[in-house]
Design a protein around this motif. Structure first.
Motif, PDB file in Angstrom:
ATOM      1  N   GLU A 294      32.415  51.728  30.820  1.00  0.00           N
ATOM      2  CA  GLU A 294      33.570  51.200  31.677  1.00  0.00           C
ATOM      3  C   GLU A 294      34.543  52.196  32.407  1.00  0.00           C
ATOM      4  O   GLU A 294      35.136  53.168  31.433  1.00  0.00           O
TER       5      GLU A 294
ATOM      6  N   GLU B 295      38.533  48.018  37.147  1.00  0.00           N
ATOM      7  CA  GLU B 295      37.766  48.043  35.815  1.00  0.00           C
ATOM      8  C   GLU B 295      36.398  47.887  36.336  1.00  0.00           C
ATOM      9  O   GLU B 295      35.929  46.959  36.624  1.00  0.00           O
TER      10      GLU B 295
ATOM     11  N   SER C 293      30.310  44.006  35.198  1.00  0.00           N
ATOM     12  CA  SER C 293      31.266  43.456  36.123  1.00  0.00           C
ATOM     13  C   SER C 293      32.108  44.548  36.927  1.00  0.00           C
ATOM     14  O   SER C 293      32.309  45.566  36.328  1.00  0.00           O
TER      15      SER C 293
ATOM     16  N   GLU D  99      43.879  38.910  36.344  1.00  0.00           N
ATOM     17  CA  GLU D  99      42.691  39.423  36.126  1.00  0.00           C
ATOM     18  C   GLU D  99      41.643  38.767  36.724  1.00  0.00           C
ATOM     19  O   GLU D  99      41.446  37.610  36.581  1.00  0.00           O
TER      20      GLU D  99
ATOM     21  N   ASN E  98      42.431  43.841  39.092  1.00  0.00           N
ATOM     22  CA  ASN E  98      43.470  43.457  38.572  1.00  0.00           C
ATOM     23  C   ASN E  98      44.587  43.609  39.555  1.00  0.00           C
ATOM     24  O   ASN E  98      44.794  44.746  40.333  1.00  0.00           O
TER      25      ASN E  98
ATOM     26  N   ARG F 151      42.390  35.316  34.868  1.00  0.00           N
ATOM     27  CA  ARG F 151      43.328  35.353  33.950  1.00  0.00           C
ATOM     28  C   ARG F 151      44.632  35.825  34.006  1.00  0.00           C
ATOM     29  O   ARG F 151      44.466  37.114  34.472  1.00  0.00           O
TER      30      ARG F 151
ATOM     31  N   ARG G  70      37.982  38.197  37.408  1.00  0.00           N
ATOM     32  CA  ARG G  70      36.868  38.456  36.473  1.00  0.00           C
ATOM     33  C   ARG G  70      35.535  38.051  36.856  1.00  0.00           C
ATOM     34  O   ARG G  70      34.452  38.223  35.779  1.00  0.00           O
ATOM     35  N   TYR G  71      35.413  37.491  37.949  1.00  0.00           N
ATOM     36  CA  TYR G  71      34.160  36.671  38.191  1.00  0.00           C
ATOM     37  C   TYR G  71      33.052  37.403  39.142  1.00  0.00           C
ATOM     38  O   TYR G  71      32.038  36.982  39.607  1.00  0.00           O
TER      39      TYR G  71
ATOM     40  N   GLN H 143      35.924  44.259  37.763  1.00  0.00           N
ATOM     41  CA  GLN H 143      37.007  43.405  37.822  1.00  0.00           C
ATOM     42  C   GLN H 143      38.248  44.083  38.349  1.00  0.00           C
ATOM     43  O   GLN H 143      38.543  45.349  38.274  1.00  0.00           O
TER      44      GLN H 143
END
Length: 411
Positions: free
Chosen positions: A65, A23, A139, A305, A143, A299, A307-308, A141
């Motif tokens: 996105e 993402e 960001s 995920e 997955n 997460r 996410r950072y 992301q």
């Protein structure tokens, strides 16, 4: 408690696949006047159908996105590269350009989407950091499937987090290399801190969900002071966005008959007090929805995920995906990287503030990137992707320069 534990355990699913979902969020700027706000409709009207199957959504401040379906690494990256090329050319023809940073330092944060979930989120998170997060950040992301060893991959994603935050820090603000991470550090820590580690990940995730503050309660539609909420589309790992174009990873839902409403919960009550706050026991849907309103750095949702990571420029985001995939899924690379990252374990804030200028972060990042470059051919990565990771390492990792320094030099 038992229902929460069962839900949490279902978030850690063993798989025999190693798929990747990506993402990408981008700030979008007017090419001639970057300080001008860009309406979402202007961006949406410029976009043609995308050949690679990426979904298109928007975040509250108008961030664009793109999200892929779950695919093998090479297919996910190649398809998104093609889609992004189409997007860039279409936006250029409309006088627009994608940003190469993770935090908007030019424009005042303005929320464009007035959708119900965002109303509750804005009230809950407050000013200034809630608005900054919702409207001015972007960001990458990544997955990942949990594979045969969910706990191992879960631990790797956390333990390597500070090194990867430093390596990809790309949002200079007020002395921080990752000003985006600084924003997250100033939000409600019951929903943004990392999940505890050391025990059973499912049990620790259950405790996290119970202790996190309740953001909103869903109630019958059209009640006074209520707004209709959404159910998050699972961007990235199912290839479908239930929200449609005007709602991204933070959610959207239509209004109308049968749609429930929501009210923000502002008294600090945790989810474990749901029955007292709502006046009814929580349902399974309430718990699932609550889980979409917490934002730890990693997460679990049946997949993982990550996410950072700060958003990168259009040329560098594949490096994020490749490195994370290699270090989390390849056992040999992971063992090497974890040993190198041990001295900076848990140093999320220091990684965000100093980036690779912190000597221990730089040393760990060098080892991690070498391990990733060695692992990627084993994982079926295309040669061009391996070469791009090597170029990124030579430009940033080896000299100890987070990408944010390029933005500081440009002003």
């Amino acid at each position: 408690m038992t229902d929460v534990q069962a839900f949490a355990r279902g978030c850690f699913q063993r798989t025999d696949t190693d798929r990747v979902g990506v993402e990408l969020e981008f700030l979008v700027f007017d090419a001639e006047t970057p300080s001008r706000q860009v309406p979402i409709a202007r961006v949406a009207d410029a976009l043609p159908p995308l050949p690679g199957g990426s979904s298109v959504t928007f975040e509250p401040g108008g961030q664009l996105e793109l999200a892929t379906p779950p695919l093998p690494l090479s297919e996910a990256v190649t398809g998104l590269v093609a889609d992004l090329d189409v997007v860039r050319r279409a936006l250029s023809a409309a006088g627009l350009v994608l940003g190469s940073r993770a935090l908007d330092s030019i424009r005042t944060p303005v929320r464009q989407l007035r959708l119900p979930r965002y109303e509750a989120m804005a009230a809950f998170l407050g000013l200034p950091y809630g608005r900054l997060m919702m409207c001015s950040t972007a960001s990458v992301q990544v997955n990942l499937d949990f594979g045969a060893n969910p706990r191992g991959r879960w631990d790797r994603a956390h333990l390597l987090g500070p090194v990867l935050v430093a390596a990809f820090a790309n949002s200079p603000r007020d002395g921080w290399m990752s000003g985006r991470q600084a924003v997250w550090l100033n939000l409600d820590r019951t929903r943004t801190a990392p999940v505890a580690m050391g025990g059973d990940p499912a049990e620790e995730w259950a405790e996290y969900l119970l202790d996190a503050r309740l953001m909103l309660v869903r109630e019958p539609a059209h009640a006074p002071g209520m707004s209709a909420p959404d159910m998050n589309g699972m961007n990235g790992m199912n290839g479908a966005n239930a929200a449609g174009m005007y709602g991204g990873g933070r959610g959207w839902a239509p209004t109308g008959p049968g749609v429930v409403a929501c009210r923000a919960v502002l008294d600090g009550s945790p989810y474990r007090d749901f029955a007292r706050v709502a006046g009814r026991p929580p349902t399974g849907d309430d718990l699932a929805y609550h889980a979409t309103t917490v934002f730890p750095p990693v997460r679990p949702r049946g997949w993982m995920e990550i996410r950072y990571l700060d958003a990168q420029g259009p040329e560098d985001w594949p490096v994020c995906v490749a490195v994370v995939h290699a270090l989390v899924t390849d056992d040999r690379a992971a063992d090497t990287a974890l040993d190198a990252a041990l001295p900076v374990r848990g140093d999320w804030a220091r990684a965000a503030r100093f980036g690779l200028a912190e000597p221990r972060m730089r040393r760990a990042a060098e080892v991690c990137f070498r391990a990733a470059v060695e692992a990627l051919p084993r994982l079926g990565a295309d040669p061009w992707l391996v070469e791009r990771v090597g170029r990124f390492a030579a430009r940033y990792i080896e000299p100890g320069r987070s990408p944010a320094l390029d933005l500081e030099m440009c002003g």
